[in-house]
Each structure stands twice: as structure tokens, then as C-alpha cells.
Design a protein around this motif. Structure first.
Motif, PDB file in Angstrom:
ATOM      1  N   ASP A  45      11.027   8.026   2.966  1.00 34.74           N
ATOM      2  CA  ASP A  45      10.907   9.156   3.890  1.00 34.74           C
ATOM      3  C   ASP A  45      10.131  10.290   3.219  1.00 34.74           C
ATOM      4  O   ASP A  45      10.711  11.165   2.561  1.00 34.74           O
ATOM      5  CB  ASP A  45      12.294   9.627   4.312  1.00 34.74           C
ATOM      6  CG  ASP A  45      12.231  10.725   5.359  1.00 34.74           C
ATOM      7  OD1 ASP A  45      11.130  11.014   5.857  1.00 34.74           O
ATOM      8  OD2 ASP A  45      13.298  11.292   5.676  1.00 34.74           O
ATOM      9  N   TRP A  50       4.745   8.245   5.418  1.00 31.52           N
ATOM     10  CA  TRP A  50       4.647   8.088   6.875  1.00 31.52           C
ATOM     11  C   TRP A  50       3.195   7.976   7.319  1.00 31.52           C
ATOM     12  O   TRP A  50       2.856   7.120   8.134  1.00 31.52           O
ATOM     13  CB  TRP A  50       5.328   9.256   7.574  1.00 31.52           C
ATOM     14  CG  TRP A  50       5.045   9.304   9.052  1.00 31.52           C
ATOM     15  CD1 TRP A  50       4.316  10.232   9.716  1.00 31.52           C
ATOM     16  CD2 TRP A  50       5.461   8.345  10.038  1.00 31.52           C
ATOM     17  NE1 TRP A  50       4.257   9.934  11.061  1.00 31.52           N
ATOM     18  CE2 TRP A  50       4.951   8.773  11.285  1.00 31.52           C
ATOM     19  CE3 TRP A  50       6.205   7.176   9.984  1.00 31.52           C
ATOM     20  CZ2 TRP A  50       5.158   8.078  12.463  1.00 31.52           C
ATOM     21  CZ3 TRP A  50       6.431   6.475  11.171  1.00 31.52           C
ATOM     22  CH2 TRP A  50       5.908   6.923  12.389  1.00 31.52           C
ATOM     23  N   THR A  85      12.209   7.997  11.747  1.00 29.98           N
ATOM     24  CA  THR A  85      10.917   8.497  12.219  1.00 29.98           C
ATOM     25  C   THR A  85      10.237   7.467  13.112  1.00 29.98           C
ATOM     26  O   THR A  85       9.637   7.816  14.141  1.00 29.98           O
ATOM     27  CB  THR A  85      10.015   8.847  11.020  1.00 29.98           C
ATOM     28  OG1 THR A  85      10.729   9.704  10.125  1.00 29.98           O
ATOM     29  CG2 THR A  85       8.747   9.541  11.468  1.00 29.98           C
ATOM     30  N   GLU A  88      12.006   7.560  16.454  1.00 31.15           N
ATOM     31  CA  GLU A  88      11.598   8.735  17.241  1.00 31.15           C
ATOM     32  C   GLU A  88      10.232   8.530  17.890  1.00 31.15           C
ATOM     33  O   GLU A  88       9.983   8.979  19.014  1.00 31.15           O
ATOM     34  CB  GLU A  88      11.558   9.965  16.330  1.00 31.15           C
ATOM     35  CG  GLU A  88      12.932  10.461  15.890  1.00 31.15           C
ATOM     36  CD  GLU A  88      12.826  11.547  14.837  1.00 31.15           C
ATOM     37  OE1 GLU A  88      11.695  12.031  14.602  1.00 31.15           O
ATOM     38  OE2 GLU A  88      13.859  11.905  14.255  1.00 31.15           O
TER      39      GLU A  88
END
Length: 347
Positions: A45, A50, A85, A88
Motif C-alpha cells: 500500500d 499503486w 484500493t 474501491e
């Protein structure tokens, strides 16, 4: 630029970086299914991680918003970190073995101070000097630490069962040791290059080509059960060897073949290490003293603070295995507890 590799048969991998870690990256696998791509693990993370994952997904012909599901081999932040993430961005489900899902729920619900108190008590019991334990008594965990609030999974991986991946046969193999809920994932399909063996195995951290995973303790402040993680790991290795997959797709380093040979190497390595530690226990030692004398990838004086805590857990895991095998025993009345080698029974 993201590094992407096509393994054939609708399976690709993306190297997702782990910041400031000698492992370098996590291999996140992208598996095509009839309902869209499914990820095996997600990576650390971190914004750079990402961005790399998102860029890699585009290079694979998809995008973060297209992900159908996420299958997690185990709860560690370099595997599960970006799962929330991804969910989401896409609405994807997240699946994890129940034992690691329980750790995630406990982590989300436990105040940081509880963990620091627990670790201080554990290290004191292991014989750590007060200078090492003292920082934990006044520590305040930074809110940015990865893994503080991991995403809660919404599906359970059931060992022995096929996962709900339309058009694919991916079976969960429970392989505890590195974590209590670690799973490998057996793709029960012919190898795209027709290599000999039975399908392909996403091995997470359980089976790696050149390094051995950390085997510590299953930490739970509210559970006093004496577990045997190293024993679990060794039994899990043999379970994987019996599968005889054509190719292993691990979460770090690179793919490889001949899983049974690699398992034999690891079993030999751990037996040799247990024998060496038993020899060290010719005199009574605390877990801390044993860790100081064990062979690591650098001298004990060069091992940083956090890594020493990991080393102590590994020393304790090996001690538990020796005790269970009857090759070592706790010295009655010692505090902190010391261990000494047992005389081997004559045959």
C-alpha cells in the motif's frame, strides 16, 4: 514503467515494488476469467506501488476498474496492502482464508497500544534486554504505517475447494506456516507450454525459488494456544510436493519448475538448522540468546531493531519445533525461560 510478463494461458504478472525492502517487488498475477480479470495478491500500500499496479494492468489489456476479484495468498502488507484500493476502484470482491481474515479483523479492531504492550511482554519473556524492550513501552505507532487498517475480506477461501472463477479451475491448498492462513492456489489446467506435471501453482511466499520465507510465531494477544508454525510449514511443504505442478508461480523472485526438488532442499535446510540449534543448546539459552548465536544473513550487531524482533520470533518457532520433537526442553524454574537440548532416546 511497469514490468509485465505473459505466462501464457490467460495468466500475466506485474512487478509491484515494495519500498525500501530487499525483496524489491511482489509479483501480482492477473488471471483472465469469464467475468473479468482476477488478481492473485495486490502488492504494498504505497502511491508508487499503486501507480505501478495500475500501469501494469493497462499493459495487460485491462484497468483497475475492470478487476472482478482479488484472491489473497496471505495477509502480509506486501500481498494484501492494495486490496482495499483495488476494491474501491472496481467493486471487486476480496477472498482470504479464515485464519488470516481473523488476523485482519483483529488488527483493524485493536488499538496500537495493545500491540506494543503485548510485544514488550513477549520480548521480555524471551530474554530481550531492557534496552531493547524499553522503546515499545513508550512507542506511538505512526498512522501512516502500512497494514494498520487492512481491507476486510468479503469472501472466504475454503481449503480443497475450487474458487468461484468462471471458466477457470483454481483450487485452494491450505499451506500454514508463514502465516496461519496462507494458501497456495493450484490452477488445474494443462500448462500452456505443455510442461510435464499437474497444472500451475501460485505459491505466494510458501515456496520460493532461492530464499526461505520467515517462519515466526502466530501472534494473537488473546490466544494462549502453543502453536507450531515451523511444523505446520514443513507439513505444508510436503503437501505441495505431492501436487507436482508443472510450474510454480511465486510471489517473489521468478517462476520455476520441479517443485518436489525445491521442497526437498527446504526440508534439508530446516533439518540442518534444527540440528545446529540443538547443538547450541548444549548450554541453557533464552530465545534471545539463541537468536544472537544463530546464523543470519549478517552479523547480529548489524541487524536493525525491527529485524531483531522478527529474528526472535523465528528462534522461538524453531525452539517450539525442537521441544515438540523431544529434542529440547524448557529448564524448570528459569525466568526468563531458558531451553536446553534433550538427550536423544536410544533406538
Amino acid at each position: 514503467m511497469a514490468t509485465v510478463y505473459d505466462h501464457g494461458g490467460g495468466v500475466k504478472s506485474i512487478q509491484v515494488p515494495i519500498p525500501d525492502n530487499p525483496l524489491g517487488h511482489t509479483l501480482v498475477y492477473v488471471v483472465d476469467t469469464d467475468r473479468g480479470p482476477v488478481l492473485v495478491d495486490t502488492g504494498w500500500d504505497d502511491p508508487t506501488s499503486w501507480d505501478t499496479l495500475a500501469e501494469g494492468l493497462v499493459a495487460c489489456g485491462t484497468a483497475p476498474g475492470d478487476i472482478h476479484g482479488v484472491v489473497i495468498t496471505h495477509h502480509h502488507p506486501d500481498h494484501h496492502g492494495l486490496s482495499g484500493t483495488v476494491r474501491e476502484a472496481s467493486g471487486a470482491w476480496i477472498a482470504m482464508h479464515a485464519a488470516d481474515a481473523a488476523i485482519v479483523r483483529r488488527t483493524r479492531a485493536t488499538r496500537p497500544g495493545r500491540w506494543f504492550s503485548y510485544m514488550a511482554a513477549k520480548l521480555t519473556a524471551a530474554g530481550a534486554p531492557d534496552a531493547h524492550v524499553a522503546p515499545l513501552r513508550t512507542a506511538h505507532r505512526p498512522s501512516t504505517l502500512p497494514g494498520l487498517s487492512p481491507a476486510a475480506p468479503d469472501r472466504e477461501i475454503v481449503p480443497g475447494e475450487l474458487l468461484d472463477l468462471p471458466g477457470r479451475r483454481l483450487r485452494a491448498i491450505w499451506t500454514p506456516g508463514h502465516t496461519p492462513g496462507h494458501v497456495c492456489l493450484h490452477l488445474e489446467e494443462e500448462h500452456p507450454a505443455r510442461l510435464p506435471g499437474h497444472g500451475r501453482l501460485f505459491s505466494g511466499d510458501h515456496l520460493l525459488p532461492e530464499i526461505t520465507p520467515h517462519i515466526g510465531l502466530y501472534e494473537d494477544p488473546d490466544d494462549t494456544t502453543v502453536t507450531d508454525p515451523l511444523g505446520d510449514y514443513l507439513a505444508s511443504l510436503e503437501r505441495v510436493a505431492r501436487l507436482a505442478p508443472a510450474e510454480v508461480l511465486p510471489a517473489h523472485q521468478h517462476t520455476f519448475t520441479d517443485a518436489p526438488a525445491r521442497v526437498r532442499e527446504l526440508l534439508t535446510h530446516h533439518e540442518s538448522r534444527l540440528t545446529d540449534l540443538q547443538a547450541l543448546l548444549a548450554e541453557p539459552l533464552t530465545p534471545w540468546q539463541l537468536a544472537e548465536r544463530m546464523e543470519w544473513n549478517r552479523p547480529w550487531s548489524h541487524i536493525p531493531y525491527g529485524s531483531r524482533n522478527i529474528a526472535i520470533a523465528e528462534a522461538e518457532a524453531h525452539l517450539r519445533r525442537l521441544v515438540k520433537l523431544g529434542r529440547a526442553e524448557a529448564v524448570a524454574g528459569s525466568e526468563p525461560v531458558t531451553y536446553v537440548a534433550s538427550a536423544r532416546p536410544s533406538l
